[in-house]
Design a protein around this motif. Structure first.
Motif, PDB file in Angstrom:
ATOM      1  N   SER A   8      -7.579  -6.403  -4.270  1.00 49.49           N
ATOM      2  CA  SER A   8      -7.565  -5.566  -3.892  1.00 49.49           C
ATOM      3  C   SER A   8      -8.831  -5.041  -3.513  1.00 49.49           C
ATOM      4  CB  SER A   8      -6.935  -4.511  -5.401  1.00 49.49           C
ATOM      5  OG  SER A   8      -7.763  -4.117  -6.210  1.00 49.49           O
ATOM      6  N   LEU A   9      -8.636  -3.824  -2.902  1.00 47.22           N
ATOM      7  CA  LEU A   9      -9.857  -2.965  -2.679  1.00 47.22           C
ATOM      8  C   LEU A   9     -10.540  -2.203  -3.690  1.00 47.22           C
ATOM      9  CD1 LEU A   9     -10.449  -2.037   0.199  1.00 47.22           C
ATOM     10  CD2 LEU A   9      -9.729   0.281   0.314  1.00 47.22           C
ATOM     11  N   PHE A  54     -12.256   2.776   4.566  1.00 47.03           N
ATOM     12  CA  PHE A  54     -10.825   1.825   4.559  1.00 47.03           C
ATOM     13  C   PHE A  54     -10.245   2.428   5.685  1.00 47.03           C
ATOM     14  CE2 PHE A  54      -6.509   0.301   3.342  1.00 47.03           C
ATOM     15  CZ  PHE A  54      -6.619  -1.223   3.790  1.00 47.03           C
ATOM     16  N   PRO A  90      -5.700   4.224   0.632  1.00 52.26           N
ATOM     17  CA  PRO A  90      -5.487   2.967  -0.348  1.00 52.26           C
ATOM     18  C   PRO A  90      -5.414   3.779  -1.996  1.00 52.26           C
ATOM     19  CG  PRO A  90      -7.924   3.564   0.138  1.00 52.26           C
ATOM     20  CD  PRO A  90      -6.723   4.539   1.152  1.00 52.26           C
ATOM     21  N   TYR A 117      -2.877   2.458  -3.044  1.00 52.53           N
ATOM     22  CA  TYR A 117      -2.000   1.504  -3.303  1.00 52.53           C
ATOM     23  C   TYR A 117      -2.783   0.059  -3.850  1.00 52.53           C
ATOM     24  CZ  TYR A 117      -2.703   1.425   1.905  1.00 52.53           C
ATOM     25  OH  TYR A 117      -3.497   1.666   2.874  1.00 52.53           O
ATOM     26  N   SER A 118      -3.519  -0.021  -3.779  1.00 54.93           N
ATOM     27  CA  SER A 118      -5.038  -0.698  -4.429  1.00 54.93           C
ATOM     28  C   SER A 118      -4.814  -1.010  -5.087  1.00 54.93           C
ATOM     29  CB  SER A 118      -6.370  -0.450  -3.979  1.00 54.93           C
ATOM     30  OG  SER A 118      -7.151   0.708  -4.567  1.00 54.93           O
ATOM     31  N   SER A 119      -3.850  -2.034  -5.612  1.00 57.18           N
ATOM     32  CA  SER A 119      -3.657  -2.324  -7.111  1.00 57.18           C
ATOM     33  C   SER A 119      -3.424  -3.828  -7.533  1.00 57.18           C
ATOM     34  CB  SER A 119      -2.714  -1.244  -7.878  1.00 57.18           C
ATOM     35  OG  SER A 119      -1.778  -1.980  -7.922  1.00 57.18           O
ATOM     36  N   PHE A 121      -1.523  -4.606  -3.159  1.00 57.99           N
ATOM     37  CA  PHE A 121      -2.172  -4.649  -2.553  1.00 57.99           C
ATOM     38  C   PHE A 121      -1.362  -5.302  -1.080  1.00 57.99           C
ATOM     39  CE2 PHE A 121      -5.249  -4.933   0.932  1.00 57.99           C
ATOM     40  CZ  PHE A 121      -5.976  -3.381   0.901  1.00 57.99           C
TER      41      PHE A 121
END
Lengths: 497, 70
Positions: A240-241, A249, B27, B29-31, B42
């Motif tokens: 993930s990020l 991003f 972002p 949702y970055s998990s 993600f």
């Protein structure tokens, strides 16, 4: 010495390319129109329905470069590289917001290009000329990106068939000859068939690319035994990020979202729609194109998991390795004929957008530049100029890339994308709020452009341009902010009505 | 269709636009979890919303074209 597998791959590639060329030329007779009229040649007679809009938008937006470069970024950077597909739904949501209004204006007033639109709406030849100059500059280097992708496809094909390494001097010679032939074909069918040829080529290309991407997805999942294995043991930035990358991003995504459908060739494709209804339906369906693309991008991680793919990709120099991720998965995991099919799909995936860009530059030259030189030029004359301009532009872009090294071309492209964003007040704001005066439109466009270029140079310490972010903020937005402030000054000088 | 109808339809277009930008633009949702068939959140969140966005945008097309919001 050619192997059986290499032979199969090569034959599939060549045969399908010949079919592609024939399909492109057939476009001339597709929904026949009077090809001496510019709107027939350069906008396909504005007759494209939902399905053709889907294929055309899909082919022109999801280019060879995006098919190869996004996986390359995921392979190298992890989740951050995924920004290149994450923005796709926003791109078409934003385009849906303003393009129908622009489409309606272009249809009612008979505009063929945005330079044409600027001249008519703002009554300004200066603004029109500014758009032509900046638009052609940016478009020229967009093609350069495609050529970078085409080299990776040819590199793979020649490596698999004849064991010619992409770093060898023999490769340089062969690929130049092949690219010259390919660009000649593109120039010839742009000349004869205009947007009709591009649309038919787009269907052909999309079918092959979808097949290719689905093949990559299925084959990779088969060899890695599912996503759990694919991600197991990978560093966390691939899962993930990292939160530190969130701003970069987000702003990288939005930079693309707001500029995507300001590109002149994307406007050409959109204006070719038959109605607002078909245009909007085409846009909403095109988002689905991102599904196989996004999944294929995830598969880039498999390079680290499948030894045969790893050894293919890592035999290449680090600088260009990334673009070989998808070709590497193809040649290592699927039968040669299927790999040949997919590689050719990606190859024409670079040619089809190049053809639409050539037609767009043709339209701008025939419609806008030609009228500036000779005010009373006939409709037929405009079309003739447009056709030849498309041919010259196609060949010029290839020639230019032999003179300018790819690393420089890429820098011009990055700057070009920032410049295109500066069209926003004219293209997006003006159709809804008609307050912008031409003097401020021109000033905003040029000052926004110069500020963007200057800040980009500054952010890169006046060395090689590798980033368009300044403190994680997309620099084009800094130019755009100043641009918008300038056009807002128009409000202080109300128009006489 | 009167201007009230088109105003209402433009509000719907605005809400749809904000919804899709709200989903993607930052972002959040970055998990990694919950995963779907092994795919981190993600990635699958981004992909599933292509389908939802596409359906929503498609379904408001006739409202926009006939209702004066285009």
């Amino acid at each position: 010495m050619i192997t059986t597998a290499g032979y199969e791959l090569l034959i599939t590639f060549i045969v399908l390319f010949i079919i592609f060329a024939i399909v492109g030329f057939m476009g001339r007779t597709f929904r026949r129109g009077d090809m001496s009229q510019l709107h027939e040649w350069g906008l396909g007679g504005r007759k494209l329905g939902t399905v053709l809009q889907f294929f055309l938008q899909g082919a022109d937006w999801f280019t060879a470069y995006s098919i190869l470069a996004i996986p390359s970024a995921v392979f190298a950077l992890g989740a951050f590289g995924f920004f290149g597909v994450t923005y796709q739904a926003m791109v078409f949501t934003f385009a849906s917001l303003f393009m129908p209004r622009l489409w309606k204006i272009s249809r009612e007033k008979g505009y063929i290009t945005i330079a044409d639109y600027a001249r008519g709406e703002f009554n300004s030849i200066g603004l029109s000329l500014s758009i032509v100059v900046l638009g052609i500059f940016a478009t020229l280097f967009y093609i350069a990106l495609q050529v970078d992708g085409l080299y990776a496809i040819l590199g793979t094909t020649l490596l698999e068939s004849f064991h010619i390494l992409p770093t060898s001097s023999a490769f340089k010679e062969y690929s130049l000859v092949i690219l010259f032939i390919a660009f000649l074909v593109i120039a010839a069918f742009s000349f004869t068939s205009g947007v009709r040829g591009v649309s038919l080529g787009a269907i052909f290309k999309d079918v092959l690319v979808w097949t290719g991407l689905l093949t990559v997805i299925v084959a990779t999942l088969y060899y890695t035994h599912g996503f759990t294995n694919l991600f197991s043991g990978m560093p966390s930035k691939y899962l993930s990020l990292p939160s530190t990358e969130a701003l970069a991003f987000s702003s990288s995504m939005l930079g693309v979202v707001f500029s995507a459908y300001l590109w002149p060739h994307n406007i050409t494709g959109s204006w070719a729609a038959q109605s607002e209804d078909r245009l909007l339906k085409g846009y909403s369906l095109t988002i689905l194109y991102a599904i196989p693309l996004a999944l294929a991008d995830v598969m880039a991680i498999a390079v680290y998991k499948i030894p045969s793919v790893h050894s293919f990709v890592f035999q290449l120099p680090a600088a260009s390795r990334g673009l070989y991720v998808i070709p590497g998965l193809l040649v290592s995991l699927v039968p040669p004929w299927l790999a040949g099919l997919a590689l050719l799909g990606i190859f024409v995936g670079g040619l089809v957008p190049a053809a639409l860009m050539a037609v767009t530059v043709g339209n701008m030259t025939g419609r806008d530049l030609a009228r500036m030189v000779k005010a009373n030029i006939s409709a037929k004359g405009q079309t003739q100029v447009a056709r030849w301009a498309a041919v010259i532009f196609t060949l010029l872009s290839l020639a230019l890339l032999q003179v300018i090294p790819m690393t420089y071309a890429f820098q011009f492209y990055l700057v070009g994308a920032e410049i295109i964003l500066q069209f926003l007040p004219i293209v997006v704001i003006h159709p809804f709020f008609k307050f912008i005066r031409k003097e401020f439109a021109i000033a905003g466009l040029w000052i926004g452009t110069l500020v963007s270029i200057f800040v980009t140079l500054y952010a890169n310490h006046y060395k090689v341009i590798s980033t368009t972010l300044y403190h994680d903020l997309y620099i084009g937005f800094i130019g755009l902010l100043i641009n918008i402030i300038i056009v807002l000054i128009s409000l202080a000088f109300p128009k006489k009505s | 269709m009167g201007s009230n109808g088109s105003k209402r339809n433009w509000i719907i277009v605005g809400i749809v636009t904000l919804l899709i930008f709200g989903v993607y633009a930052w972002p959040w949702y970055s998990s990694v979890n919950p995963t779907l068939a092994g795919l981190p959140f993600f990635y699958w969140w981004v992909i599933i919303w292509y389908v939802i966005s596409s359906i929503i945008l498609y379904s408001i097309v006739s409202l926009r074209v006939k209702g004066g919001a285009s």
